[in-house]
Design a protein around this motif. Structure first.
Motif, PDB file in Angstrom:
ATOM      1  N   LYS A  17       4.499  -8.061  -6.102  1.00 10.61           N
ATOM      2  CA  LYS A  17       3.782  -8.496  -4.765  1.00 10.61           C
ATOM      3  C   LYS A  17       4.769  -8.129  -3.648  1.00 10.61           C
ATOM      4  CE  LYS A  17       0.460 -12.055  -6.016  1.00 10.61           C
ATOM      5  NZ  LYS A  17      -0.813 -11.249  -6.522  1.00 10.61           N
ATOM      6  N   VAL A  18       4.982  -7.134  -2.601  1.00  7.76           N
ATOM      7  CA  VAL A  18       5.911  -6.599  -2.481  1.00  7.76           C
ATOM      8  C   VAL A  18       5.865  -7.065  -0.255  1.00  7.76           C
ATOM      9  CG1 VAL A  18       7.652  -4.549  -1.655  1.00  7.76           C
ATOM     10  CG2 VAL A  18       6.831  -5.318  -3.849  1.00  7.76           C
ATOM     11  N   LYS A  19       6.557  -7.598   0.045  1.00 12.19           N
ATOM     12  CA  LYS A  19       6.323  -7.352   1.212  1.00 12.19           C
ATOM     13  C   LYS A  19       7.583  -6.571   1.979  1.00 12.19           C
ATOM     14  CE  LYS A  19       5.010 -11.015   3.787  1.00 12.19           C
ATOM     15  NZ  LYS A  19       5.065 -12.306   3.998  1.00 12.19           N
ATOM     16  N   LEU A  20       7.061  -5.378   2.665  1.00  8.18           N
ATOM     17  CA  LEU A  20       8.733  -4.112   3.158  1.00  8.18           C
ATOM     18  C   LEU A  20       7.412  -3.670   4.813  1.00  8.18           C
ATOM     19  CD1 LEU A  20       7.901  -1.341   1.729  1.00  8.18           C
ATOM     20  CD2 LEU A  20       5.618  -2.952   1.839  1.00  8.18           C
ATOM     21  N   HIS A  21       8.394  -3.186   5.743  1.00  9.84           N
ATOM     22  CA  HIS A  21       8.736  -2.519   6.726  1.00  9.84           C
ATOM     23  C   HIS A  21       8.980  -0.867   5.969  1.00  9.84           C
ATOM     24  CE1 HIS A  21       7.762  -4.884  10.256  1.00  9.84           C
ATOM     25  NE2 HIS A  21       8.485  -5.970   9.728  1.00  9.84           N
ATOM     26  N   PHE A  22       7.516   0.279   6.887  1.00  8.07           N
ATOM     27  CA  PHE A  22       7.944   1.660   6.170  1.00  8.07           C
ATOM     28  C   PHE A  22       7.366   1.743   7.629  1.00  8.07           C
ATOM     29  CE2 PHE A  22       3.727   0.825   5.407  1.00  8.07           C
ATOM     30  CZ  PHE A  22       2.753   1.591   5.530  1.00  8.07           C
ATOM     31  N   SER A  23       8.575   3.575   7.484  1.00  7.72           N
ATOM     32  CA  SER A  23       7.152   4.110   8.733  1.00  7.72           C
ATOM     33  C   SER A  23       6.999   6.066   7.532  1.00  7.72           C
ATOM     34  CB  SER A  23       8.341   4.890   9.826  1.00  7.72           C
ATOM     35  OG  SER A  23       8.537   3.809  10.493  1.00  7.72           O
ATOM     36  N   LEU A  24       6.761   6.494   8.155  1.00 10.54           N
ATOM     37  CA  LEU A  24       6.160   8.028   6.975  1.00 10.54           C
ATOM     38  C   LEU A  24       6.155   8.511   8.591  1.00 10.54           C
ATOM     39  CD1 LEU A  24       3.046   6.842   5.682  1.00 10.54           C
ATOM     40  CD2 LEU A  24       5.232   7.014   4.827  1.00 10.54           C
ATOM     41  N   ILE A  25       7.538   9.673   8.365  1.00 11.44           N
ATOM     42  CA  ILE A  25       7.537  10.698   8.951  1.00 11.44           C
ATOM     43  C   ILE A  25       7.603  12.468   8.482  1.00 11.44           C
ATOM     44  CG2 ILE A  25       9.582  11.365  10.301  1.00 11.44           C
ATOM     45  CD1 ILE A  25      10.891   8.350  10.219  1.00 11.44           C
ATOM     46  N   LEU A 137      -2.796  15.256   6.193  1.00 17.50           N
ATOM     47  CA  LEU A 137      -1.003  14.469   5.651  1.00 17.50           C
ATOM     48  C   LEU A 137      -1.373  15.987   4.610  1.00 17.50           C
ATOM     49  CD1 LEU A 137      -0.285  11.407   6.271  1.00 17.50           C
ATOM     50  CD2 LEU A 137      -0.236  13.338   7.953  1.00 17.50           C
ATOM     51  N   SER A 138      -2.006  16.711   3.510  1.00 15.60           N
ATOM     52  CA  SER A 138      -1.820  17.117   2.095  1.00 15.60           C
ATOM     53  C   SER A 138      -1.313  18.691   2.865  1.00 15.60           C
ATOM     54  CB  SER A 138      -3.005  17.663   1.586  1.00 15.60           C
ATOM     55  OG  SER A 138      -4.034  18.476   2.404  1.00 15.60           O
ATOM     56  N   GLY A 139      -0.608  18.811   1.872  1.00 18.00           N
ATOM     57  CA  GLY A 139       0.767  20.352   1.847  1.00 18.00           C
ATOM     58  C   GLY A 139       1.658  19.183   2.723  1.00 18.00           C
ATOM     59  N   ARG A 140       1.866  18.249   2.950  1.00 22.90           N
ATOM     60  CA  ARG A 140       2.953  18.168   3.751  1.00 22.90           C
ATOM     61  C   ARG A 140       4.521  17.323   3.600  1.00 22.90           C
ATOM     62  NH1 ARG A 140       0.780  18.281  10.075  1.00 22.90           N
ATOM     63  NH2 ARG A 140       2.881  18.590  10.820  1.00 22.90           N
ATOM     64  N   ASP A 141       5.380  17.177   3.132  1.00 22.73           N
ATOM     65  CA  ASP A 141       7.013  16.732   2.377  1.00 22.73           C
ATOM     66  C   ASP A 141       6.100  15.285   3.971  1.00 22.73           C
ATOM     67  OD1 ASP A 141       7.087  18.139   0.455  1.00 22.73           O
ATOM     68  OD2 ASP A 141       8.840  19.034   1.646  1.00 22.73           O
ATOM     69  N   ILE A 142       6.559  13.690   3.347  1.00 19.75           N
ATOM     70  CA  ILE A 142       7.206  12.554   4.035  1.00 19.75           C
ATOM     71  C   ILE A 142       7.842  11.901   4.112  1.00 19.75           C
ATOM     72  CG2 ILE A 142       5.405  10.288   4.506  1.00 19.75           C
ATOM     73  CD1 ILE A 142       3.589  13.415   5.416  1.00 19.75           C
ATOM     74  N   LEU A 143       8.996  11.469   4.337  1.00 15.96           N
ATOM     75  CA  LEU A 143      10.361  10.885   5.287  1.00 15.96           C
ATOM     76  C   LEU A 143       9.907   9.153   5.015  1.00 15.96           C
ATOM     77  CD1 LEU A 143      13.029  11.204   4.678  1.00 15.96           C
ATOM     78  CD2 LEU A 143      13.178  10.697   7.328  1.00 15.96           C
ATOM     79  N   PHE A 144       9.529   8.647   3.925  1.00 19.79           N
ATOM     80  CA  PHE A 144       9.505   7.394   3.348  1.00 19.79           C
ATOM     81  C   PHE A 144      10.420   7.431   3.422  1.00 19.79           C
ATOM     82  CE2 PHE A 144       8.486   4.109  -0.096  1.00 19.79           C
ATOM     83  CZ  PHE A 144       7.616   3.411   1.117  1.00 19.79           C
TER      84      PHE A 144
END
Length: 156
Positions: A17-25, A137-144
């Motif tokens: 079980k994980v609690k995190l903050h994230f952004s997808l760029i 968002l298919s076909g796109r690299d995502i900065l996690f």
């Protein structure tokens, strides 16, 4: 000597079980999703709430870890698939059904076998409309970009 506690209980693995903050760029630098202006995300690794490509990045990490990792399109939302482009008769898109003017980029909901299926209007031809059923968002690299706030495993 008795081992009272082990840091292994706080390392992310399947079922954690994980609690995190994230952004997808995306490549342009545009942030397309983020928890950083609100509450953190809570999830269980392997429960399907996070795509496997993103989960793989987290496996082996622990509370306090943070990083920015580029997830290739194939491991993020998938590559674009030409088979997900459909030509449909234009008369299926009557303005009264949509409630708005038919135009490129409009997201339309269709009934699919598993429930609602969104499609994006692509080209509008004389008698047909091209609908793209690929994930936007298919076909796109995502900065996690992520920061792990807590990790809980069954023994901790």
């Amino acid at each position: 000597m008795t081992l009272i506690t082990s840091s292994d209980g706080f390392i992310i693995r399947q079922g954690s079980k994980v609690k995190l903050h994230f952004s997808l760029i995306i490549e342009s630098g545009e942030e397309i999703d983020s928890t950083r202006r609100g509450g953190p995300a809570s999830l269980t690794i392997g429960d399907g709430n996070l795509l496997p490509g993103f989960e793989e990045v987290l496996i082996g990490l622990k509370k306090g870890d943070s990083d920015q990792v580029l997830i290739p399109a194939a491991n993020a939302f998938g590559e674009r698939n030409k088979d997900n482009l459909r030509l449909m008769k234009k008369d299926q898109f009557e303005a009264k059904q949509l409630g708005e003017k038919l135009e490129e980029g409009l997201i339309v909901s269709f009934d699919g076998p598993g429930g609602e299926l969104p499609g994006v209007i692509g080209r509008i031809l004389e008698d047909h409309v091209e609908v793209d059923f690929n994930h936007p968002l298919s076909g796109r690299d995502i900065l996690f970009d992520f920061s792990i706030l807590s990790v809980s495993n069954s023994q901790n």
